[in-house]
Design a protein around this motif. Structure first.
Motif, mmCIF file in Angstrom:
data_model
loop_
_atom_site.group_PDB
_atom_site.id
_atom_site.type_symbol
_atom_site.label_atom_id
_atom_site.label_comp_id
_atom_site.label_asym_id
_atom_site.label_seq_id
_atom_site.Cartn_x
_atom_site.Cartn_y
_atom_site.Cartn_z
ATOM 1 N N VAL A 2 30.632 -34.469 40.946
ATOM 2 C CA VAL A 2 29.837 -35.641 41.319
ATOM 3 C C VAL A 2 29.434 -36.401 40.053
ATOM 4 C CG1 VAL A 2 28.969 -34.601 43.433
ATOM 5 C CG2 VAL A 2 27.700 -34.304 41.330
ATOM 6 N N PRO A 3 29.093 -37.681 40.177
ATOM 7 C CA PRO A 3 28.625 -38.432 39.008
ATOM 8 C C PRO A 3 27.363 -37.795 38.414
ATOM 9 C CG PRO A 3 29.085 -39.906 40.840
ATOM 10 C CD PRO A 3 29.195 -38.522 41.369
ATOM 11 N N LYS A 4 27.152 -38.038 37.124
ATOM 12 C CA LYS A 4 25.997 -37.442 36.433
ATOM 13 C C LYS A 4 24.668 -37.879 37.041
ATOM 14 C CE LYS A 4 28.235 -36.804 32.005
ATOM 15 N NZ LYS A 4 28.231 -37.133 30.578
ATOM 16 N N GLU A 5 24.652 -39.060 37.612
ATOM 17 C CA GLU A 5 23.406 -39.579 38.188
ATOM 18 C C GLU A 5 23.023 -38.883 39.491
ATOM 19 O OE1 GLU A 5 26.124 -41.687 37.611
ATOM 20 O OE2 GLU A 5 25.456 -42.119 35.575
ATOM 21 N N ALA A 6 23.975 -38.271 40.131
ATOM 22 C CA ALA A 6 23.714 -37.623 41.425
ATOM 23 C C ALA A 6 22.828 -36.394 41.215
ATOM 24 C CB ALA A 6 25.013 -37.227 42.090
ATOM 25 N N ASP A 7 21.837 -36.267 42.073
ATOM 26 C CA ASP A 7 20.917 -35.131 41.981
ATOM 27 C C ASP A 7 21.212 -34.179 43.138
ATOM 28 O OD1 ASP A 7 18.864 -33.416 41.365
ATOM 29 O OD2 ASP A 7 17.325 -34.630 42.367
ATOM 30 N N LEU A 8 21.887 -33.076 42.816
ATOM 31 C CA LEU A 8 22.198 -32.071 43.834
ATOM 32 C C LEU A 8 21.101 -31.017 43.935
ATOM 33 C CD1 LEU A 8 25.977 -31.485 43.073
ATOM 34 C CD2 LEU A 8 24.968 -32.927 44.819
ATOM 35 N N GLY A 9 20.116 -31.119 43.072
ATOM 36 C CA GLY A 9 19.035 -30.145 43.092
ATOM 37 C C GLY A 9 19.321 -28.997 42.143
ATOM 38 N N ALA A 10 18.554 -27.940 42.307
ATOM 39 C CA ALA A 10 18.684 -26.768 41.441
ATOM 40 C C ALA A 10 18.709 -25.510 42.289
ATOM 41 C CB ALA A 10 17.525 -26.723 40.445
ATOM 42 N N THR A 11 19.185 -24.439 41.695
ATOM 43 C CA THR A 11 19.225 -23.155 42.379
ATOM 44 C C THR A 11 17.868 -22.483 42.275
ATOM 45 O OG1 THR A 11 19.903 -21.942 40.419
ATOM 46 C CG2 THR A 11 21.654 -22.908 41.758
ATOM 47 N N SER A 12 17.727 -21.342 42.900
ATOM 48 C CA SER A 12 16.447 -20.631 42.827
ATOM 49 C C SER A 12 16.190 -20.073 41.434
ATOM 50 C CB SER A 12 16.411 -19.498 43.858
ATOM 51 O OG SER A 12 17.457 -18.587 43.613
ATOM 52 N N ASN A 13 17.236 -19.976 40.605
ATOM 53 C CA ASN A 13 17.057 -19.540 39.213
ATOM 54 C C ASN A 13 16.801 -20.704 38.275
ATOM 55 O OD1 ASN A 13 17.503 -16.907 39.964
ATOM 56 N ND2 ASN A 13 19.675 -16.951 39.451
ATOM 57 N N GLY A 14 16.825 -21.932 38.792
ATOM 58 C CA GLY A 14 16.544 -23.110 37.983
ATOM 59 C C GLY A 14 17.772 -23.778 37.404
ATOM 60 N N THR A 15 18.952 -23.327 37.705
ATOM 61 C CA THR A 15 20.181 -23.939 37.210
ATOM 62 C C THR A 15 20.450 -25.225 37.976
ATOM 63 O OG1 THR A 15 21.060 -21.728 36.801
ATOM 64 C CG2 THR A 15 22.630 -23.549 36.766
ATOM 65 N N VAL A 16 20.743 -26.297 37.232
ATOM 66 C CA VAL A 16 21.033 -27.584 37.855
ATOM 67 C C VAL A 16 22.452 -27.555 38.402
ATOM 68 C CG1 VAL A 16 21.235 -30.067 37.457
ATOM 69 C CG2 VAL A 16 19.458 -28.757 36.299
ATOM 70 N N LYS A 17 22.612 -28.013 39.636
ATOM 71 C CA LYS A 17 23.927 -28.047 40.274
ATOM 72 C C LYS A 17 24.674 -29.302 39.838
ATOM 73 C CE LYS A 17 22.931 -25.691 44.592
ATOM 74 N NZ LYS A 17 22.948 -25.913 46.033
ATOM 75 N N ARG A 18 25.961 -29.143 39.482
ATOM 76 C CA ARG A 18 26.807 -30.264 39.087
ATOM 77 C C ARG A 18 28.038 -30.435 39.973
ATOM 78 N NH1 ARG A 18 23.608 -33.327 36.930
ATOM 79 N NH2 ARG A 18 22.524 -32.559 35.111
ATOM 80 N N LEU A 19 28.283 -29.474 40.855
ATOM 81 C CA LEU A 19 29.454 -29.525 41.723
ATOM 82 C C LEU A 19 29.045 -29.363 43.181
ATOM 83 C CD1 LEU A 19 31.779 -27.134 39.698
ATOM 84 C CD2 LEU A 19 32.008 -29.595 39.842
ATOM 85 N N LEU A 20 29.682 -30.142 44.048
ATOM 86 C CA LEU A 20 29.511 -29.950 45.487
ATOM 87 C C LEU A 20 30.458 -28.850 45.938
ATOM 88 C CD1 LEU A 20 29.405 -33.519 47.043
ATOM 89 C CD2 LEU A 20 27.579 -31.855 46.979
ATOM 90 N N VAL A 21 30.050 -28.064 46.890
ATOM 91 C CA VAL A 21 30.894 -27.000 47.433
ATOM 92 C C VAL A 21 31.119 -27.286 48.918
ATOM 93 C CG1 VAL A 21 31.157 -24.512 47.721
ATOM 94 C CG2 VAL A 21 29.867 -25.394 45.775
ATOM 95 N N PRO A 22 32.177 -28.075 49.242
ATOM 96 C CA PRO A 22 32.439 -28.376 50.655
ATOM 97 C C PRO A 22 33.123 -27.239 51.403
ATOM 98 C CG PRO A 22 34.022 -29.496 49.272
ATOM 99 C CD PRO A 22 33.056 -28.820 48.344
ATOM 100 N N ARG A 23 33.706 -26.293 50.660
ATOM 101 C CA ARG A 23 34.376 -25.164 51.317
ATOM 102 C C ARG A 23 34.067 -23.876 50.557
ATOM 103 N NH1 ARG A 23 40.680 -23.757 51.018
ATOM 104 N NH2 ARG A 23 40.715 -22.036 52.474
ATOM 105 N N PHE A 24 33.519 -22.913 51.275
ATOM 106 C CA PHE A 24 33.299 -21.571 50.731
ATOM 107 C C PHE A 24 33.577 -20.605 51.870
ATOM 108 C CE2 PHE A 24 31.016 -19.308 47.196
ATOM 109 C CZ PHE A 24 31.355 -18.041 47.627
ATOM 110 N N ASP A 25 34.796 -20.105 51.930
ATOM 111 C CA ASP A 25 35.235 -19.246 53.028
ATOM 112 C C ASP A 25 35.527 -17.847 52.502
ATOM 113 O OD1 ASP A 25 35.157 -21.595 54.431
ATOM 114 O OD2 ASP A 25 37.334 -21.810 54.593
ATOM 115 N N ILE A 26 35.177 -16.856 53.292
ATOM 116 C CA ILE A 26 35.519 -15.474 52.984
ATOM 117 C C ILE A 26 36.232 -14.893 54.199
ATOM 118 C CG2 ILE A 26 34.673 -13.188 52.406
ATOM 119 C CD1 ILE A 26 32.311 -14.483 51.035
ATOM 120 N N ASP A 27 37.448 -14.425 53.983
ATOM 121 C CA ASP A 27 38.240 -13.821 55.044
ATOM 122 C C ASP A 27 38.025 -12.311 54.989
ATOM 123 O OD1 ASP A 27 40.055 -13.008 56.909
ATOM 124 O OD2 ASP A 27 41.754 -14.101 56.042
#
Length: 173
Positions: free
Chosen positions: A79-104
């Protein structure tokens, strides 16, 4: 051949009461108490399954690379640098969207190797020997194998478009 047929006939006519097939999953045999070499009250003996806290996933794909059978499939969108995806519970800033996370889980070999490299500890096994003792839940059977593919990403196309859209100030340039 006659000996084999004779044994079959003997078993057919001398069937014992209670020696029948259960209609699983509606009916279940009680789980036997058995000695498995350690105290079951302190050690989980169940087969577990993988879970993902998708809100904490940063899309690093380390778990996907660590999986020896490639049962984890992850897609990411930068995503662009200006986009704010928020942060994780550990405080890491998110820079990538995850549209697919599948486990078979039909391919998973329950080795737990995917959980160790995760920097955010968002992928974990439920149950298993290292977790808290919980009520026995070993029934992950399904009638259709496709139901054993767990999809953890919940992004919609509208949300993806919202985060990947270029701000209007940059369009002018």
């Amino acid at each position: 051949m006659l000996i084999g047929m004779g044994i079959t006939m003997k078993h057919m006519f001398k069937i014992r009461k209670g020696n029948v097939t259960l209609q699983y999953p509606e009916e279940k045999w009680p789980r036997p108490n058995r000695n498995i070499g350690f105290e079951p009250s302190v050690y989980n003996t169940i087969r577990s399954k993988l879970n993902v806290d998708i809100d904490d996933c940063i899309g690093c794909r380390k778990c996907e690379r660590a999986c020896p059978v490639q049962c984890i499939k992850i897609d990411t969108i930068k995503v662009p640098k200006e986009a704010d995806l928020g942060a994780t519970s550990n405080g890491t800033v998110k820079r990538l969207l995850v549209p697919r996370f599948d486990i078979d889980m039909t391919e998973c070999m329950y080795c737990n190797l995917c959980t160790y490299p995760c920097p955010e500890e968002c992928i974990y096994m439920t149950g298993g020997p290292n977790s808290e003792k919980k009520p026995l839940d070993y029934e992950y059977s399904q009638y259709n194998r496709d139901n054993l593919i767990y999809e953890f990403a919940t992004l919609t196309k509208r949300e993806i478009k919202k985060f990947t859209a270029i701000p209007k100030q940059q369009e002018i340039l």
